[in-house]
Design an enzyme around this catalytic site. Structure first.
Site, PDB file in Angstrom:
ATOM      1  CG  HIS A  42       4.211   4.980 -14.028  1.00 35.47           C
ATOM      2  ND1 HIS A  42       3.861   6.122 -13.365  1.00 35.47           N
ATOM      3  CD2 HIS A  42       3.553   3.971 -13.387  1.00 35.47           C
ATOM      4  CE1 HIS A  42       3.044   5.837 -12.369  1.00 35.47           C
ATOM      5  NE2 HIS A  42       2.830   4.531 -12.374  1.00 35.47           N
TER       6      HIS A  42
ATOM      7  CE1 TYR B  29       1.733   6.732  -9.122  1.00 34.50           C
ATOM      8  CE2 TYR B  29       3.501   6.687  -7.524  1.00 34.50           C
ATOM      9  CZ  TYR B  29       2.726   6.053  -8.465  1.00 34.50           C
ATOM     10  OH  TYR B  29       2.950   4.724  -8.725  1.00 34.50           O
TER      11      TYR B  29
HETATM   12  N1  LIG Z   1       2.081   0.617 -12.007  1.00 32.68           N
HETATM   13  C1  LIG Z   1       2.681   1.273 -11.025  1.00 32.68           C
HETATM   14  O1  LIG Z   1       3.749   1.770 -11.219  1.00 32.68           O
HETATM   15  C2  LIG Z   1       2.069   1.335  -9.652  1.00 32.68           C
HETATM   16  C3  LIG Z   1       0.715   1.066  -9.475  1.00 32.68           C
HETATM   17  C4  LIG Z   1       0.220   1.082  -8.183  1.00 32.68           C
HETATM   18  C5  LIG Z   1       1.056   1.380  -7.109  1.00 32.68           C
HETATM   19  N2  LIG Z   1       2.365   1.654  -7.322  1.00 32.68           N
HETATM   20  C6  LIG Z   1       3.277   1.986  -6.198  1.00 32.68           C
HETATM   21  O2  LIG Z   1       3.036   1.091  -5.131  1.00 32.68           O
HETATM   22  C7  LIG Z   1       2.701   1.848  -3.968  1.00 32.68           C
HETATM   23  C8  LIG Z   1       1.712   1.079  -3.148  1.00 32.68           C
HETATM   24  O3  LIG Z   1       0.489   1.103  -3.850  1.00 32.68           O
HETATM   25  P1  LIG Z   1      -0.564  -0.047  -3.775  1.00 32.68           P
HETATM   26  O4  LIG Z   1      -1.197  -0.133  -5.106  1.00 32.68           O
HETATM   27  O5  LIG Z   1       0.050  -1.258  -3.216  1.00 32.68           O
HETATM   28  O6  LIG Z   1      -1.655   0.524  -2.795  1.00 32.68           O
HETATM   29  P2  LIG Z   1      -1.486   1.448  -1.517  1.00 32.68           P
HETATM   30  O7  LIG Z   1      -1.287   2.854  -1.930  1.00 32.68           O
HETATM   31  O8  LIG Z   1      -0.462   0.850  -0.640  1.00 32.68           O
HETATM   32  O9  LIG Z   1      -2.925   1.349  -0.891  1.00 32.68           O
HETATM   33  C9  LIG Z   1      -3.206   0.729   0.303  1.00 32.68           C
HETATM   34  C10 LIG Z   1      -4.685   0.918   0.612  1.00 32.68           C
HETATM   35  O10 LIG Z   1      -4.971   0.217   1.785  1.00 32.68           O
HETATM   36  C11 LIG Z   1      -5.278   1.134   2.849  1.00 32.68           C
HETATM   37  N3  LIG Z   1      -4.464   0.737   4.001  1.00 32.68           N
HETATM   38  C12 LIG Z   1      -3.108   0.795   4.115  1.00 32.68           C
HETATM   39  N4  LIG Z   1      -2.727   0.329   5.313  1.00 32.68           N
HETATM   40  C13 LIG Z   1      -3.839  -0.036   5.980  1.00 32.68           C
HETATM   41  C14 LIG Z   1      -4.078  -0.579   7.272  1.00 32.68           C
HETATM   42  N5  LIG Z   1      -3.073  -0.846   8.111  1.00 32.68           N
HETATM   43  N6  LIG Z   1      -5.352  -0.822   7.630  1.00 32.68           N
HETATM   44  C15 LIG Z   1      -6.370  -0.559   6.783  1.00 32.68           C
HETATM   45  N7  LIG Z   1      -6.214  -0.027   5.547  1.00 32.68           N
HETATM   46  C16 LIG Z   1      -4.953   0.241   5.149  1.00 32.68           C
HETATM   47  C17 LIG Z   1      -4.897   2.505   2.388  1.00 32.68           C
HETATM   48  O11 LIG Z   1      -5.797   3.459   2.906  1.00 32.68           O
HETATM   49  P3  LIG Z   1      -5.344   4.523   4.040  1.00 32.68           P
HETATM   50  O12 LIG Z   1      -4.793   5.684   3.307  1.00 32.68           O
HETATM   51  O13 LIG Z   1      -6.600   4.788   4.756  1.00 32.68           O
HETATM   52  O14 LIG Z   1      -4.324   3.851   4.896  1.00 32.68           O
HETATM   53  C18 LIG Z   1      -5.040   2.366   0.856  1.00 32.68           C
HETATM   54  O15 LIG Z   1      -6.356   2.590   0.457  1.00 32.68           O
HETATM   55  C19 LIG Z   1       2.162   3.158  -4.516  1.00 32.68           C
HETATM   56  O16 LIG Z   1       2.210   4.183  -3.574  1.00 32.68           O
HETATM   57  C20 LIG Z   1       3.087   3.376  -5.658  1.00 32.68           C
HETATM   58  O17 LIG Z   1       4.297   3.893  -5.145  1.00 32.68           O
HETATM   59  C21 LIG Z   1       2.877   1.637  -8.572  1.00 32.68           C
END
Ligand SMILES: NC(=O)c1ccc[n+]([C@@H]2O[C@H](COP(=O)([O-])OP(=O)(O)OC[C@H]3O[C@@H](n4cnc5c(N)ncnc54)[C@H](OP(=O)(O)O)[C@@H]3O)[C@@H](O)[C@H]2O)c1
Length: 314
Positions: free
Chosen positions: A119, A59
């Site tokens: 990962h 990241y």
């Molecule tokens: N395989 C892996 O290891 C893996 C893969 C994916 C994720 N992860 C981990 O999980 C974490 C979370 O990732 P995720 O995949 O769940 O996605 P995320 O990074 O939580 O993405 C959330 C998305 O929704 C939007 N968003 C968030 N809050 C919002 C709100 N209140 N209203 C409107 N839009 C909103 C964000 O945009 P804005 O920036 O505009 O808020 C973003 O585009 C990552 O940061 C990482 O640590 C791990």
């Protein structure tokens, strides 16, 4: 903020964990003062009671995480980071894991990480991860550089959790990271009963992605599901598919509903949320701190999406 115990690790963690990767990467893509902005987001999360931070080598957010947490007592936060898998034909994958951890520790400015994951392990990589990389992960744990060993699935390639289902038959991981959301709740049947029984700490990723944060994408997706016969046309308002959640759930937004859904699913220890937006950060922590959605709303969500196991929520 509420806190819970992360399975067998015994770590006391906030139920809302800041994801420092995902689509937002703490907003790190946006402009020249992005690093300062990211540091501000991490400090804002700390001030609101978040003590769990998930990052990864890939990241490139480890340096801002390290910078934001400098000066905070080491027992006041829990760091989870990850090693991208070396290719199976790598000449010395053990050394690559070792070097990866050394680099992460340096960038974070820490002597140890709390959870070190392999990962995005896909089913095809599982044997290699287990036979070649795990022994090195165990050595690093013995040396005190890792407190606990974790794995994250490749949810986009493996939305039915094949790798985790397989690997949870053995006792390899202290912590797992699982894709779970109201559009693909399949981990609730196949993963969480096992992690709960074996006391494996469970981190929830993909609670909110495009379909649950962008109304246009949600409509598109639900229309596709109706066209494919996966949801009966009469069961859903295709113009506003989650209107019933807002009407009956005392819920302000779809992301709020999505985070509350995950937070109160038994087996989820930490709901990860990522954002580059300070207002979203505050809203998401507030959502994760609210009570469960009403039973009637949960029943309807289960009726619509409960049997789906192919979506990621993108
Ligand atoms: N395989 C892996 O290891 C893996 C893969 C994916 C994720 N992860 C981990 O999980 C974490 C979370 O990732 P995720 O995949 O769940 O996605 P995320 O990074 O939580 O993405 C959330 C998305 O929704 C939007 N968003 C968030 N809050 C919002 C709100 N209140 N209203 C409107 N839009 C909103 C964000 O945009 P804005 O920036 O505009 O808020 C973003 O585009 C990552 O940061 C990482 O640590 C791990």
């Amino acid at each position: 903020m509420e806190y819970t115990i992360l399975g067998r690790t015994g770590l006391r963690v906030s139920v809302a964990g800041l994801g420092c990767g995902g689509p937002s990467r703490l907003g790190l893509r946006d402009g020249s003062d992005a690093a300062e902005h990211a540091v501000g987001l991490i400090k804002q999360a700390l001030d609101l009671g978040v003590n769990f931070f998930d990052t990864a080598q890939s990241y490139e957010t480890e340096p801002v995480v390290g910078k934001a947490l400098r000066g905070t007592a080491r027992d006041k936060f829990v760091i989870s980071t990850k090693k991208t898998l070396p290719p199976p034909d790598h000449s010395n994958p053990e050394r690559e894991v070792r070097r990866g951890l050394e680099r992460s520790l340096k960038q974070l400015g820490l002597d140890y990480v709390d959870v070190y994951h392999l990962h995005g392990v896909e089913p095809k990589d599982y044997r290699f991860a287990k036979e070649r990389l795990m022994p090195e992960m165990r050595r690093l744990k013995e040396q005190g550089k890792i407190r606990f060993i974790g794995v994250t699935e490749g949810f986009v390639q493996d939305p039915q959790h094949e790798m985790l289902q397989d690997s949870l038959k053995e006792d390899l991981w202290d912590v797992v990271m699982v894709g779970f959301n109201l559009l693909n709740p399949s981990a609730g049947n196949t993963i969480f009963p096992v992690t709960q029984r074996k006391q494996v700490g469970t981190l929830n990723m993909f609670a909110v992605r495009r379909a649950l944060s962008q109304p246009k994408r949600l409509k598109e997706l639900v229309r596709e599901l109706v066209d494919q016969g996966k949801i009966p046309r009469a069961a859903v308002n295709t113009d506003e598919p989650l209107d019933f959640v807002r009407a009956n759930g005392n819920v302000a937004t779809v992301p709020e509903a999505a985070y509350r859904y995950c937070r109160h699913t038994p087996g989820v220890d930490v709901v990860l949320f990522g954002t580059g937006n300070p207002a979203h950060l505050q809203e998401n922590i507030a959502a994760i701190s609210k009570p469960a959605l009403p039973h009637a709303v949960l029943r309807k969500l289960t009726k619509l999406f409960g049997n789906l196991d192919h979506l990621t929520g993108n």
